[in-house]
Scaffold this motif. Structure first.
Motif, PDB file in Angstrom:
ATOM      1  N   ILE A   6     -12.193 -21.477  32.740  1.00  0.00           N
ATOM      2  CA  ILE A   6     -11.167 -20.779  33.543  1.00  0.00           C
ATOM      3  C   ILE A   6     -10.381 -19.892  32.594  1.00  0.00           C
ATOM      4  O   ILE A   6      -9.801 -20.394  31.618  1.00  0.00           O
ATOM      5  CB  ILE A   6     -10.196 -21.752  34.238  1.00  0.00           C
ATOM      6  CG1 ILE A   6     -10.937 -22.875  34.951  1.00  0.00           C
ATOM      7  CG2 ILE A   6      -9.287 -20.993  35.205  1.00  0.00           C
ATOM      8  CD1 ILE A   6      -9.996 -23.940  35.551  1.00  0.00           C
ATOM      9  N   LEU A  30     -14.153 -18.401  35.591  1.00  0.00           N
ATOM     10  CA  LEU A  30     -13.283 -18.298  36.763  1.00  0.00           C
ATOM     11  C   LEU A  30     -12.123 -17.355  36.442  1.00  0.00           C
ATOM     12  O   LEU A  30     -11.397 -17.561  35.461  1.00  0.00           O
ATOM     13  CB  LEU A  30     -12.746 -19.680  37.151  1.00  0.00           C
ATOM     14  CG  LEU A  30     -13.798 -20.632  37.726  1.00  0.00           C
ATOM     15  CD1 LEU A  30     -13.213 -22.009  37.961  1.00  0.00           C
ATOM     16  CD2 LEU A  30     -14.351 -20.071  39.025  1.00  0.00           C
ATOM     17  N   ALA A  31     -11.989 -16.317  37.258  1.00  0.00           N
ATOM     18  CA  ALA A  31     -10.935 -15.317  37.063  1.00  0.00           C
ATOM     19  C   ALA A  31     -10.204 -15.122  38.383  1.00  0.00           C
ATOM     20  O   ALA A  31     -10.691 -15.528  39.438  1.00  0.00           O
ATOM     21  CB  ALA A  31     -11.552 -13.997  36.613  1.00  0.00           C
ATOM     22  N   ARG A  32      -9.026 -14.492  38.289  1.00  0.00           N
ATOM     23  CA  ARG A  32      -8.321 -14.177  39.538  1.00  0.00           C
ATOM     24  C   ARG A  32      -9.030 -13.032  40.247  1.00  0.00           C
ATOM     25  O   ARG A  32      -9.662 -12.189  39.602  1.00  0.00           O
ATOM     26  CB  ARG A  32      -6.873 -13.769  39.227  1.00  0.00           C
ATOM     27  CG  ARG A  32      -5.992 -14.962  38.937  1.00  0.00           C
ATOM     28  CD  ARG A  32      -4.665 -14.526  38.392  1.00  0.00           C
ATOM     29  NE  ARG A  32      -4.827 -13.932  37.070  1.00  0.00           N
ATOM     30  CZ  ARG A  32      -3.828 -13.566  36.277  1.00  0.00           C
ATOM     31  NH1 ARG A  32      -2.595 -13.730  36.679  1.00  0.00           N
ATOM     32  NH2 ARG A  32      -4.060 -13.049  35.094  1.00  0.00           N
ATOM     33  N   ALA A  64      -6.512 -21.057  30.953  1.00  0.00           N
ATOM     34  CA  ALA A  64      -5.819 -19.971  31.649  1.00  0.00           C
ATOM     35  C   ALA A  64      -4.339 -20.251  31.890  1.00  0.00           C
ATOM     36  O   ALA A  64      -3.688 -19.506  32.610  1.00  0.00           O
ATOM     37  CB  ALA A  64      -6.515 -19.688  32.978  1.00  0.00           C
ATOM     38  N   LEU A  86      -5.693 -27.317  28.824  1.00  0.00           N
ATOM     39  CA  LEU A  86      -4.637 -27.093  27.817  1.00  0.00           C
ATOM     40  C   LEU A  86      -3.297 -26.843  28.501  1.00  0.00           C
ATOM     41  O   LEU A  86      -2.282 -26.692  27.839  1.00  0.00           O
ATOM     42  CB  LEU A  86      -4.997 -25.867  26.969  1.00  0.00           C
ATOM     43  CG  LEU A  86      -6.056 -26.109  25.899  1.00  0.00           C
ATOM     44  CD1 LEU A  86      -6.697 -24.807  25.469  1.00  0.00           C
ATOM     45  CD2 LEU A  86      -5.453 -26.831  24.696  1.00  0.00           C
ATOM     46  N   PRO A 180       6.101 -21.765  30.070  1.00  0.00           N
ATOM     47  CA  PRO A 180       4.716 -22.153  30.384  1.00  0.00           C
ATOM     48  C   PRO A 180       3.701 -21.740  29.323  1.00  0.00           C
ATOM     49  O   PRO A 180       2.634 -22.329  29.235  1.00  0.00           O
ATOM     50  CB  PRO A 180       4.442 -21.442  31.713  1.00  0.00           C
ATOM     51  CG  PRO A 180       5.450 -20.353  31.791  1.00  0.00           C
ATOM     52  CD  PRO A 180       6.669 -20.846  31.074  1.00  0.00           C
ATOM     53  N   ASN A 184       3.502 -26.323  26.229  1.00  0.00           N
ATOM     54  CA  ASN A 184       2.492 -27.317  26.622  1.00  0.00           C
ATOM     55  C   ASN A 184       2.454 -28.462  25.616  1.00  0.00           C
ATOM     56  O   ASN A 184       2.155 -29.602  25.978  1.00  0.00           O
ATOM     57  CB  ASN A 184       1.122 -26.653  26.737  1.00  0.00           C
ATOM     58  CG  ASN A 184       1.075 -25.676  27.888  1.00  0.00           C
ATOM     59  OD1 ASN A 184       1.014 -26.083  29.048  1.00  0.00           O
ATOM     60  ND2 ASN A 184       1.164 -24.386  27.595  1.00  0.00           N
ATOM     61  N   ALA A 244      -5.094 -25.182  19.105  1.00  0.00           N
ATOM     62  CA  ALA A 244      -5.171 -25.455  20.550  1.00  0.00           C
ATOM     63  C   ALA A 244      -6.582 -25.146  21.061  1.00  0.00           C
ATOM     64  O   ALA A 244      -7.191 -25.951  21.782  1.00  0.00           O
ATOM     65  CB  ALA A 244      -4.124 -24.634  21.296  1.00  0.00           C
TER      66      ALA A 244
END
Ligand SMILES: NC(=O)C1=CN([C@@H]2O[C@H](COP(=O)(O)OP(=O)(O)OC[C@H]3O[C@@H](n4cnc5c(N)ncnc54)[C@H](O)[C@@H]3O)[C@@H](O)[C@H]2O)C=CC1
Ligand SMILES: O=C([O-])CC(=O)C(=O)O
Length: 261
Positions: A6, A30-32, A64, A86, A180, A184, A244
């Motif tokens: 993603i 996976l993308a918008r 993402a 993540l 955001p 994390n 990360a």
């Protein structure tokens, strides 16, 4: 191993390259909606989709951020697939946390929480069994690592005059919601230890810092723990530490090992 990813940003690009060099096959990005071409420009001829549909990769990796986990997490876990993420800060939203848990329980999926840019979480998780009295996380990055975050509302990041400046002091829940793209790790510490509300977080912009510095201090029945890491930023995004991306690759590769940490 067939892997779906993603996102197509700095971490996704690193993860995709590293997994391919380990023999995994990227089966889907996976993308918008509307961003398919941008995703294809990063991943070449790997198919791009806007939802998991009925695809059955061996594992999905969320690179993402919070939007990626909240957009795709329910369907992926509900379809019984393992999802490496993540975006731990998204779990500060108690409603999303509960819905993802329910989807995983009902569908048979598992959400794997990456250690991300920090470490020491194994010790913290074990210490939580005996009882923790206090857990503190301190995040320190060069000013450019905080660009686009609420730090910009309280500080002039371009004019710190060599002095380190605190721009957040509060709970891990507030840090995760407000930052955001940066907190994390605070969420990871909270989830490993005493939770989002009891974990104290301080975030600092430091012109003298040459790395992303993450510290944990914890006390409890086990004794005392201090952990500190100076992580180099990932190529392509000064906000994100290279570790990360490495931790997501590790989490995927661990799945094929018969002896696991
Ligand atoms: N757990 C940890 O230690 C760390 C977690 N992160 C998280 O990882 C995220 C990604 O980091 P980078 O790759 O450096 O950022 P980036 O800004 O380079 O890439 C983010 C990518 O996600 C895509 N994206 C956003 N919403 C999406 C959605 N709903 N569906 C599909 N794609 C979507 C964007 O278009 C972009 O390609 C950060 O925003 C942060 O939340 C980052 C660093 C450390
Ligand atoms: O990569 C880092 O240093 C930490 C980070 O951005 C996050 O926790 O979201």
């Amino acid at each position: 191993m067939q892997v779906a990813i993603i996102g197509y940003g700095a971490i996704a690009a690193y993860v995709g390259r590293a997994l391919e060099s380990e023999g995994a096959q990227l089966s889907m990005i996976l993308a918008r909606a509307g961003r398919e071409d941008a995703a294809a420009s990063v991943f070449g001829d790997v198919p791009v989709a806007t939802g998991i549909g009925d695809a059955r990769p061996d594992v999905v990796v969320d690179c993402a951020g919070h939007g990626g986990l909240s957009a795709h997490g329910l369907a992926i876990l509900g379809n019984g697939l393992p999802l490496v993420t993540l975006s731990l800060g998204a779990l500060a939203d108690a409603d999303l946390h509960a819905r993802l848990t329910q989807a995983a329980r009902e569908g048979g999926g598992v959400l794997h929480l990456c250690s991300g840019a920090i470490g020491g979480l194994d010790a913290l998780r074990a210490a939580a069994i005996g009882g923790l009295d206090s857990v503190t996380y301190v995040g320190r990055k060069p000013p450019q690592g905080w660009v686009g975050s609420p730090a910009e509302k309280v500080l002039d990041l371009g004019a710190l005059d060599g002095r380190a400046a605190v721009h957040f002091d509060g709970s891990a829940r507030d840090a995760a919601r407000l930052y955001p793209k940066n907190a994390n790790v605070a969420a990871a510490v909270a989830l490993a230890g005493i939770g989002f509300d009891a974990t104290a977080v301080t975030l600092i912009a430091d012109p003298e810092a040459t790395a992303n510095i993450h510290e944990i201090h914890a006390k409890g029945a086990f004794g005392e723990l201090s952990f500190r890491i100076e992580g180099q930023a990932l190529e392509g995004n000064p906000r994100s530490s290279a570790l990360a991306a490495m931790s997501a690759v590790r989490a995927v590769l661990d799945r094929r090992d018969v002896m696991r940490f």
